[in-house]
Design an enzyme around this catalytic site. Structure first.
Site, mmCIF file in Angstrom:
data_model
loop_
_atom_site.group_PDB
_atom_site.id
_atom_site.type_symbol
_atom_site.label_atom_id
_atom_site.label_comp_id
_atom_site.label_asym_id
_atom_site.label_seq_id
_atom_site.Cartn_x
_atom_site.Cartn_y
_atom_site.Cartn_z
ATOM 1 N N THR A 188 -12.979 15.271 1.839
ATOM 2 C CA THR A 188 -11.851 13.974 1.939
ATOM 3 C C THR A 188 -10.693 14.680 2.617
ATOM 4 O O THR A 188 -10.358 16.065 2.282
ATOM 5 C CB THR A 188 -11.632 13.742 0.507
ATOM 6 O OG1 THR A 188 -11.180 14.920 -0.266
ATOM 7 C CG2 THR A 188 -12.646 13.034 -0.260
ATOM 8 N N GLU A 333 -15.795 9.184 -1.171
ATOM 9 C CA GLU A 333 -16.735 9.210 -2.627
ATOM 10 C C GLU A 333 -17.496 8.340 -2.754
ATOM 11 O O GLU A 333 -18.398 8.407 -3.830
ATOM 12 C CB GLU A 333 -15.466 9.545 -3.729
ATOM 13 C CG GLU A 333 -14.816 10.590 -3.723
ATOM 14 C CD GLU A 333 -13.444 10.805 -2.887
ATOM 15 O OE1 GLU A 333 -13.352 9.762 -2.012
ATOM 16 O OE2 GLU A 333 -12.386 11.455 -3.165
ATOM 17 N N LYS A 442 7.771 1.439 -8.139
ATOM 18 C CA LYS A 442 8.020 0.986 -9.692
ATOM 19 C C LYS A 442 9.598 0.580 -9.698
ATOM 20 O O LYS A 442 10.698 1.594 -9.690
ATOM 21 C CB LYS A 442 7.785 2.093 -10.433
ATOM 22 C CG LYS A 442 6.158 2.367 -10.497
ATOM 23 C CD LYS A 442 5.738 3.641 -10.940
ATOM 24 C CE LYS A 442 4.438 3.893 -10.700
ATOM 25 N NZ LYS A 442 4.233 4.913 -9.622
ATOM 26 N N TRP A 447 5.843 -3.385 -10.554
ATOM 27 C CA TRP A 447 5.257 -2.727 -9.493
ATOM 28 C C TRP A 447 5.469 -3.518 -8.111
ATOM 29 O O TRP A 447 5.190 -4.892 -8.188
ATOM 30 C CB TRP A 447 3.869 -2.670 -9.797
ATOM 31 C CG TRP A 447 3.445 -1.356 -10.536
ATOM 32 C CD1 TRP A 447 4.577 -0.683 -11.400
ATOM 33 C CD2 TRP A 447 2.507 -0.887 -10.972
ATOM 34 N NE1 TRP A 447 4.019 0.385 -12.075
ATOM 35 C CE2 TRP A 447 2.543 0.161 -12.039
ATOM 36 C CE3 TRP A 447 1.155 -0.944 -10.458
ATOM 37 C CZ2 TRP A 447 1.590 1.323 -12.471
ATOM 38 C CZ3 TRP A 447 0.116 -0.064 -11.001
ATOM 39 C CH2 TRP A 447 0.371 0.900 -11.880
HETATM 40 P P1 AMP Z 1 -11.123 7.841 2.494
HETATM 41 O O1 AMP Z 1 -11.880 8.505 1.702
HETATM 42 O O2 AMP Z 1 -10.401 9.095 3.577
HETATM 43 O O3 AMP Z 1 -12.013 7.145 3.415
HETATM 44 O O4 AMP Z 1 -9.863 7.361 1.990
HETATM 45 C C1 AMP Z 1 -10.100 6.381 0.950
HETATM 46 C C2 AMP Z 1 -8.986 5.284 0.743
HETATM 47 O O5 AMP Z 1 -8.635 4.555 1.704
HETATM 48 C C3 AMP Z 1 -9.243 4.357 -0.433
HETATM 49 O O6 AMP Z 1 -9.177 4.807 -1.802
HETATM 50 C C4 AMP Z 1 -8.019 3.398 -0.235
HETATM 51 O O7 AMP Z 1 -6.744 3.860 -0.791
HETATM 52 C C5 AMP Z 1 -7.965 3.450 1.260
HETATM 53 N N1 AMP Z 1 -8.545 2.268 1.779
HETATM 54 C C6 AMP Z 1 -10.012 2.402 2.259
HETATM 55 N N2 AMP Z 1 -10.271 1.025 2.713
HETATM 56 C C7 AMP Z 1 -9.014 0.183 2.557
HETATM 57 C C8 AMP Z 1 -8.695 -1.137 2.527
HETATM 58 N N3 AMP Z 1 -9.609 -2.114 3.274
HETATM 59 N N4 AMP Z 1 -7.641 -1.562 2.398
HETATM 60 C C9 AMP Z 1 -6.788 -0.681 1.578
HETATM 61 N N5 AMP Z 1 -7.047 0.434 1.535
HETATM 62 C C10 AMP Z 1 -7.958 1.217 1.847
#
Ligand code: AMP
Length: 545
Positions: A188, A333, A442, A447
């Site tokens: 990640t 994840e 906040k 929120w």
């Molecule tokens: P990654 O592991 O780099 O793909 O990041 C995952 C994170 O990206 C998620 O926990 C979200 O916070 C964000 N994310 C992924 N898809 C979306 C979406 N369609 N809308 C908003 N946030 C997203």
């Protein structure tokens, strides 16, 4: 009593074998680093995967060894995706956009034995050469004619990809082993602390691919042409590289060409029907289409995820180009598909504007993913589309524990993984991300969703990108600050922006101030770097404070 059915293991090597036999003529077209398009079929690809598997064994790659890739979306990367796990080793895709020190950290943490690199990243590896003690060999993914002179040869066994393949035979008896064996590894991006490794298995990957290609999800078939723009080094290109050989669809890989012009040309010339990527990609493509007046005549669907999809993308692709945008959500994840937005029967007859509003939600959990939202005490919240809380998921393709982590399980006692996202879920099961837990504003105990404000901001025609962060406020604790990038040549003021928000949000959500910047910082996965913005604006004083 046990069932009496065969227990064929779900192994990744079965995918190219299946594709070569059943969809041998389906094409893989790649935009190459060396220049021009490379074109071959799954029958060709499978033979080269066999050669690569033998070559890996000749390099003494053993079951469980980690083999790194620094590569774009292209055919050689596809070959690695299958040949490495095919012999029981682990394909570790590295995001080349990470800070060099993070890349060195990741290689050492994973103890990568061999690194396969695209020509583009040879200078990056040269700069890191002193810090890659675990690496025994570096294979440059090109042919003899393009091999560079590189100082890497002083330290490592540097090899040419095409040379090591040429020496091998093009058939193999793929080994059979337990489907729970590790197949691939992806770290990640880690906005705080060190990156964490998610170690997928053959079983989790195949189940994810089967789950992700249901009709209300990617739903691709042999008549489709799929272009994953989402990089193969980020969350497995959302599983598409595994889904394609299951279906026999044609696949187009854009390489480094992620600009609007290259994407439009590839989509038109190769007949792309489905493509997937993050919002910045589609914003770039939209801008190119607007400027050039060009069209997209084959594309049926764009799948968008990684960050929240701005309304303008859904609206403009639908209204002007007749292309549907499917909004999806997931994480490294979660392999990564966690939810996907497809209509339900009760959408029939809704007007376009209402459909677009519903498409803004991140979608329904697919079969295989359980979801729930909980309050601060861990109590379940209702699925009423209003209550929002921490989003928890579990399922056979969700992480259980990070690779070589000292923190123990990544899940609670019941197997739930806390995503770090805040969401609501409506009675039809559509989940909507309100914010990242860390990014929500906040204000006076309530929120405010930074995502929603950003979506409204980029709906202004003069704004190309926007971020909203919390600024300290003596009365309300935090209030929103809007930071915008205006389109080239556009003149837009703070007052224009505030007027644009009127009537689109609750009054108390109105940003307290607007600032314009030339560009916004991004993470290695293309998301807005709120962390950097918060640092940059740490001393910023709101006019209302
Ligand atoms: P990654 O592991 O780099 O793909 O990041 C995952 C994170 O990206 C998620 O926990 C979200 O916070 C964000 N994310 C992924 N898809 C979306 C979406 N369609 N809308 C908003 N946030 C997203």
């Amino acid at each position: 009593m046990l069932g009496l059915m065969q227990d064929g293991q779900l192994l990744l090597s079965t995918l190219p074998t299946y594709a070569a036999r059943n969809h041998g003529t389906a094409e893989i077209v790649s935009n190459t680093v060396e220049g021009g398009l490379h074109r071959y079929t799954w029958a060709d690809a499978e033979k080269r995967m066999c050669r690569l598997a033998h070559a890996l064994r000749r390099l003494k790659v053993d079951v469980g060894d980690r083999i790194a890739t620094l590569a774009w979306n292209g055919y050689r990367h596809v070959e690695l995706y299958f040949a490495v796990p095919g012999i029981g080793a682990v394909c570790h895709t590295i995001n080349p956009r990470l800070f060099p020190q993070q890349i060195a950290y990741i290689v050492n943490h994973a103890q990568d034995k061999v690194v396969f690199t695209e020509l583009t990243f040879v200078p990056l590896l040269e700069a890191l050469a002193d810090h890659l003690g675990c690496v025994e060999a570096i294979v440059i993914m090109t042919d003899a004619g393009h091999m560079p002179q590189t100082a890497l040869s002083d330290r490592f066994n540097v090899l040419c990809y095409e040379d090591i393949l040429a020496a091998e035979k093009d058939t193999i008896d793929w080994p059979r082993f337990d489907e729970n064996t590790a197949s691939s590894l992806c770290y990640t991006s880690g906005t705080t602390g060190n990156p964490k490794g998610v170690l997928y298995s053959h079983r989790s990957t195949i189940l994810h691919s089967l789950g992700g290609n249901q009709p209300d999800l990617f739903g691709a078939g042999a008549r489709d042409c799929i272009m994953p723009v989402v990089p193969m080094f980020h969350a497995n290109a959302w599983g598409l590289v595994y889904i394609v050989p299951m279906t026999g669809a044609k696949m187009v890989l854009p390489g480094m060409g992620m600009d609007g012009e290259t994407l439009q040309r590839l989509m038109e010339e190769e007949g792309v029907t489905i493509s997937a990527g993050v919002p910045t990609i589609w914003m770039g493509l939209l801008q190119y289409l607007r400027q050039s007046g060009k069209r997209l005549d084959n594309v049926e669907r764009f799948v968008i995820g990684g960050s929240a999809c701005p309304r303008v993308i859904i609206e403009e692709f639908d209204n002007t180009y007749g292309i549907r945008t499917d909004h999806a959500w997931g994480m490294t994840e979660t392999s990564p598909i966690g939810s996907y937005n497809s209509p339900k029967p009760n959408w029939a007859g809704l007007d376009k504007a209402e459909v677009h509003t519903r498409q803004l939600k991140q979608g329904r959990g697919l079969y295989g993913i359980e979801m729930k939202i909980v309050d601060g005490e861990g109590n379940d919240l209702p699925w009423d589309g209003e209550a929002f809380g921490a989003l928890l998921v579990r399922g056979p393709w969700v992480v259980r524990e990070y690779y070589r982590s000292e923190d123990g399980p990544a899940v609670d006692a019941d197997g739930w993984f806390n995503t770090g996202d805040v969401a609501n879920i409506d009675p039809d099961g559509f989940m909507q991300i309100v914010d990242r837990t860390k990014d929500v504003i906040k204000s006076g105990g309530e929120w405010i969703s930074s995502i929603e404000l950003e979506n409204v901001a980029v709906g202004h025609p003069a704004i190309v990108e926007a971020a909203v962060i919390a600024c300290p406020h003596p009365k309300w604790d935090e209030r929103p600050l809007l930071i915008c990038v205006a389109a080239e040549g556009a003149s837009v003021t703070r007052e224009d922006m505030l007027a644009h928000f009127e009537g689109k949000i609750a009054k108390w959500w109105m940003p307290d101030d607007v600032v314009f910047v030339d560009e916004l910082p991004h993470t290695a996965t293309g998301k807005l770097s709120k962390l950097e913005l918060r640092e940059k604006f740490a001393e910023y004083k709101l006019p209302t404070a």
